[in-house]
Design a protein around this motif. Structure first.
Motif, PDB file in Angstrom:
ATOM      1  N   ASN A  59      -0.180  22.779  -1.317  1.00 24.75           N
ATOM      2  CA  ASN A  59       1.199  22.937  -1.783  1.00 24.75           C
ATOM      3  C   ASN A  59       1.633  24.397  -1.718  1.00 24.75           C
ATOM      4  N   ALA A  60       0.734  25.294  -2.179  1.00 26.14           N
ATOM      5  CA  ALA A  60       1.065  26.721  -2.160  1.00 26.14           C
ATOM      6  C   ALA A  60       1.217  27.223  -0.724  1.00 26.14           C
ATOM      7  N   ILE A  61       0.341  26.767   0.193  1.00 26.30           N
ATOM      8  CA  ILE A  61       0.424  27.196   1.598  1.00 26.30           C
ATOM      9  C   ILE A  61       1.724  26.720   2.226  1.00 26.30           C
ATOM     10  N   GLU A  62       2.090  25.479   1.997  1.00 19.23           N
ATOM     11  CA  GLU A  62       3.318  24.953   2.583  1.00 19.23           C
ATOM     12  C   GLU A  62       4.551  25.634   2.004  1.00 19.23           C
ATOM     13  N   GLU A  63       4.473  26.030   0.716  1.00 21.42           N
ATOM     14  CA  GLU A  63       5.587  26.793   0.145  1.00 21.42           C
ATOM     15  C   GLU A  63       5.701  28.156   0.808  1.00 21.42           C
ATOM     16  N   VAL A  93       6.233  36.225   7.456  1.00 20.08           N
ATOM     17  CA  VAL A  93       4.790  36.255   7.630  1.00 20.08           C
ATOM     18  C   VAL A  93       4.128  37.297   6.743  1.00 20.08           C
ATOM     19  N   GLU A  94       4.738  38.480   6.624  1.00 22.10           N
ATOM     20  CA  GLU A  94       4.111  39.550   5.851  1.00 22.10           C
ATOM     21  C   GLU A  94       4.048  39.244   4.357  1.00 22.10           C
ATOM     22  N   GLN A  95       4.795  38.234   3.907  1.00 24.76           N
ATOM     23  CA  GLN A  95       4.794  37.879   2.487  1.00 24.76           C
ATOM     24  C   GLN A  95       3.930  36.647   2.187  1.00 24.76           C
ATOM     25  N   ARG A  96       3.340  36.093   3.217  1.00 30.91           N
ATOM     26  CA  ARG A  96       2.629  34.820   3.040  1.00 30.91           C
ATOM     27  C   ARG A  96       1.204  35.052   2.529  1.00 30.91           C
ATOM     28  N   THR A  97       1.060  35.003   1.211  1.00 27.71           N
ATOM     29  CA  THR A  97      -0.259  35.180   0.590  1.00 27.71           C
ATOM     30  C   THR A  97      -0.428  34.159  -0.531  1.00 27.71           C
ATOM     31  N   VAL A  98      -1.586  33.549  -0.559  1.00 25.49           N
ATOM     32  CA  VAL A  98      -1.950  32.628  -1.635  1.00 25.49           C
ATOM     33  C   VAL A  98      -3.279  33.092  -2.206  1.00 25.49           C
ATOM     34  N   VAL A  99      -3.353  33.162  -3.553  1.00 25.55           N
ATOM     35  CA  VAL A  99      -4.568  33.609  -4.241  1.00 25.55           C
ATOM     36  C   VAL A  99      -5.171  32.414  -4.979  1.00 25.55           C
ATOM     37  N   VAL A 131      -9.506  26.969 -12.726  1.00 26.80           N
ATOM     38  CA  VAL A 131      -9.113  27.287 -11.348  1.00 26.80           C
ATOM     39  C   VAL A 131      -7.620  27.582 -11.352  1.00 26.80           C
ATOM     40  N   GLU A 132      -7.246  28.649 -10.659  1.00 27.46           N
ATOM     41  CA  GLU A 132      -5.837  29.050 -10.626  1.00 27.46           C
ATOM     42  C   GLU A 132      -5.410  29.286  -9.181  1.00 27.46           C
ATOM     43  N   VAL A 133      -4.231  28.767  -8.826  1.00 19.81           N
ATOM     44  CA  VAL A 133      -3.652  28.947  -7.490  1.00 19.81           C
ATOM     45  C   VAL A 133      -2.289  29.608  -7.668  1.00 19.81           C
ATOM     46  N   ARG A 134      -2.130  30.824  -7.059  1.00 20.07           N
ATOM     47  CA  ARG A 134      -0.877  31.576  -7.206  1.00 20.07           C
ATOM     48  C   ARG A 134      -0.231  31.788  -5.845  1.00 20.07           C
ATOM     49  N   ASP A 135       1.099  31.641  -5.858  1.00 18.27           N
ATOM     50  CA  ASP A 135       1.860  31.985  -4.657  1.00 18.27           C
ATOM     51  C   ASP A 135       3.008  32.894  -5.055  1.00 18.27           C
ATOM     52  N   THR A 136       3.697  33.451  -4.059  1.00 15.75           N
ATOM     53  CA  THR A 136       4.847  34.335  -4.308  1.00 15.75           C
ATOM     54  C   THR A 136       6.097  33.745  -3.688  1.00 15.75           C
ATOM     55  N   ALA A 152       4.958  30.859  -8.190  1.00 19.24           N
ATOM     56  CA  ALA A 152       4.479  29.865  -9.148  1.00 19.24           C
ATOM     57  C   ALA A 152       2.971  29.988  -9.329  1.00 19.24           C
ATOM     58  N   VAL A 153       2.502  29.556 -10.481  1.00 15.25           N
ATOM     59  CA  VAL A 153       1.072  29.519 -10.793  1.00 15.25           C
ATOM     60  C   VAL A 153       0.726  28.090 -11.208  1.00 15.25           C
ATOM     61  N   PHE A 154      -0.270  27.519 -10.571  1.00 12.63           N
ATOM     62  CA  PHE A 154      -0.820  26.220 -10.980  1.00 12.63           C
ATOM     63  C   PHE A 154      -2.268  26.448 -11.382  1.00 12.63           C
ATOM     64  N   ARG A 155      -2.630  25.909 -12.535  1.00 13.00           N
ATOM     65  CA  ARG A 155      -4.017  26.070 -12.975  1.00 13.00           C
ATOM     66  C   ARG A 155      -4.483  24.796 -13.680  1.00 13.00           C
ATOM     67  N   PHE A 156      -5.770  24.552 -13.554  1.00 15.61           N
ATOM     68  CA  PHE A 156      -6.353  23.452 -14.316  1.00 15.61           C
ATOM     69  C   PHE A 156      -7.654  23.917 -14.946  1.00 15.61           C
ATOM     70  N   ARG A 157      -7.992  23.287 -16.052  1.00 16.24           N
ATOM     71  CA  ARG A 157      -9.207  23.630 -16.795  1.00 16.24           C
ATOM     72  C   ARG A 157     -10.038  22.379 -16.998  1.00 16.24           C
ATOM     73  N   LEU A 158     -11.329  22.537 -16.892  1.00 14.84           N
ATOM     74  CA  LEU A 158     -12.281  21.469 -17.190  1.00 14.84           C
ATOM     75  C   LEU A 158     -13.241  21.961 -18.271  1.00 14.84           C
ATOM     76  N   PRO A 159     -13.647  21.090 -19.183  1.00 14.47           N
ATOM     77  CA  PRO A 159     -14.585  21.526 -20.222  1.00 14.47           C
ATOM     78  C   PRO A 159     -15.917  21.985 -19.604  1.00 14.47           C
ATOM     79  N   LEU A 160     -16.423  23.102 -20.073  1.00 16.63           N
ATOM     80  CA  LEU A 160     -17.761  23.518 -19.688  1.00 16.63           C
ATOM     81  C   LEU A 160     -18.776  22.516 -20.230  1.00 16.63           C
ATOM     82  N   ARG A 161     -19.879  22.367 -19.517  1.00 14.10           N
ATOM     83  CA  ARG A 161     -20.929  21.509 -20.046  1.00 14.10           C
ATOM     84  C   ARG A 161     -21.325  22.004 -21.436  1.00 14.10           C
TER      85      ARG A 161
END
Length: 510
Positions: free
Chosen positions: A411-415, A421-427, A439-444, A496-505
């Motif tokens: 989703n972040a890549i397609e956005e 091109v010089e602004q196309r970065t996803v972290v 886990v966090e996925v950020r785009d600009t 935008a920032v999308f993140r999800f969390r899972l409980p640690l064992r």
């Protein structure tokens, strides 16, 4: 002299009292006593208690008539008082509620009892009276309170019964009779368990056995043994049980209960609806997941096809064993990857039990890097991977969590593909966050508005022209099924920032 006989005679002793002694005894009485002539009704004598209550000396009382020492109200008129005293003279006894008036003008509401006494010189009427104003006020308050309580109890939706240790009814309110379709009188001494279904009767017996004096109330649900009509739906009560002991007068188990049939029926309908929705959700999830991972399945199959085609080409030319092994090995890996994805789909939709494994979230994200890199290269988007140096152990279905990672990354890549091109970065980053692995996925890119954030996981949200909006909804279901959280928000300074969390064992939580 006055001779008084009694037990003393059996001892051979006799007690003699003078008239003056008897007068002293009467004077010491706390009850007020007036003595009237039976014929003229004039006052002949009064004890000290009567003089003190009325505020007159004995000499002041003797010449007084009824109007001089009675309230002015019509019920206490002279003729009424004379008639009362005459009844006592004629019949021997008469009681009246009389309002005496003190010397200071204060009214004393009294219960007055007139008794005819035949003395040596002729009959007299002895009147004993006591102040009942406070008692009558208390009685009025009690009657008023009782009337209110009875009105409340008659109109209560809650039934009230008191049971003995064996479950028999010691007391039943009117509302209890209405709820049980029975006369409250008929409930007395009845076995309350007889009104209940066998399973609920067993619950009641357990409550009776465990109820202790001064213990905490116990709440339970009870099903009636007989429905409203033959073949009709069950009726249910919610009841609170409390052991009581009221002044040694009423001891047992107080049962307060009310009809919750409508609530139980609603709960049953909701359970049926939930089961039906879960049934539909499983099949809907199959469609959602098939659409969401169609591209990922097609990629390894296409890659395997290319590797096999390469091997076939080598066979016509340079048939080096090393090249052939390399091509077949990579083709096999791609087919294995497709098989794992399809197996995960089948397990997610068909199997009810969880299929979790212990894994490190860093490894799951790294396993997705190949697919994410391929998609990023297709759209000329730069990727930055930021893995935490800490272990982030979780227990999850690895392929499903990998699917969430690739979905958010795609989703972040397609956005970003819509931007220069010089602004196309996803972290894409991983980290520990309290007792969670994150886990966090950020785009600009364009970012999300407040209304969009509120409905982004509802299954119909998409910012892409050809998007169906099920990817984020599916991701939400996967993460929440694993006991985690997924959220979306604004990136700084843009995007935008999308993140999800899972409980640690559990053993890994500090």
């Amino acid at each position: 002299m006055i001779q008084v006989s009694g037990p003393a005679q059996r001892d051979g002793r006799r007690a003699e009292f003078a008239a003056s002694d008897l007068a002293r005894l009467f004077s010491a009485l706390e009850h007020c006593v007036l003595v009237h002539d039976a014929r003229t009704k004039e006052i002949l004598w009064a004890n000290q208690a009567a003089c003190s209550a009325l505020g007159f000396t004995l000499d002041e009382l003797l010449p007084l008539k009824a109007p001089d020492m009675s309230a002015r109200a019509r019920p206490y008129a002279r003729e009424v008082g004379l008639a009362w005293l005459q009844r006592a003279a004629d019949e021997g006894n008469s009681v009246i509620e009389w309002c005496y008036r003190t010397k200071s003008g204060t009214d004393i509401l009294s219960e007055a009892r007139a008794v005819r006494v035949d003395l040596a010189h002729g009959p007299v009427v002895m009147v004993q009276f006591r102040d009942i104003a406070e008692e009558k006020a208390t009685r009025r308050d009690l009657c008023r309170t009782e009337g209110r309580l009875q009105a409340f109890l008659r109109n209560l939706d809650e039934g009230i019964v008191v049971l003995d240790d064996d479950g028999h009814v010691l007391f039943a309110g009117e509302s209890a009779g209405k709820l049980l379709d029975s006369d409250p009188e008929a409930l007395m001494a009845a076995d309350f368990a007889a009104f209940l279904a066998p399973d609920s009767a067993a619950v009641l017996r357990d409550v009776l056995a465990s109820a202790t004096r001064g213990g905490q109330p116990a709440d339970a649900r009870y099903r009636l043994a007989v429905s409203d009509e033959v073949g009709g739906p069950d009726r249910w009560f919610a009841a609170r049980c409390q052991s009581i002991d009221i002044e040694n007068d009423l001891r047992g188990l107080l049962l307060l209960f009310h009809d919750i049939t409508a609530t139980v029926r609603t709960e049953e309908e909701r359970r049926r609806d939930a089961q039906y929705l879960n049934h539909l959700a499983r099949y809907n999830a199959m469609g959602d997941m098939a659409m969401a991972i169609a591209h990922e399945v097609s990629q390894p199959i296409s890659a395997a096809h290319n590797f096999v085609a390469g091997v076939r080409g080598r066979l016509r030319g340079d048939a080096s064993p090393e090249h052939l092994d390399w091509g077949l090995e990579h083709a096999t890996r791609q087919l294995d990857r497709a098989a794992v994805i399809l197996q995960s789909l089948r397990e997610y939709v068909v199997r009810l039990e969880e299929c979790k494994q212990e894994a490190d979230l860093n490894d799951i994200v790294a396993d997705c890097a190949y697919f994410v890199d391929v998609r990023a290269q297709q759209h000329t988007v730069a990727l930055r991977w930021e893995f935490t140096d800490e272990d982030v152990p979780v227990e999850c279905e690895k392929v499903l969590i990998g699917q969430v990672v690739t979905n958010l990354a795609f989703n972040a890549i397609e956005e970003m593909a819509r931007w220069p091109v010089e602004q196309r970065t996803v972290v894409i980053s991983t980290r520990r966050h309290d007792a969670y692995a994150e886990v966090e996925v950020r785009d600009t890119g364009q970012g999300l508005s407040v209304p969009q954030v509120g409905r982004i996981f509802d299954g119909a949200f998409s910012t892409k022209g050809n998007g169906h909006g099920i990817g984020l909804a599916l991701s939400h279901r996967i993460i929440t099924r694993h006991g985690g959280e997924i959220e979306a928000g604004a990136n700084t300074p843009r995007g935008a920032v999308f993140r999800f969390r899972l409980p640690l064992r559990r053993k890994e939580i500090p």
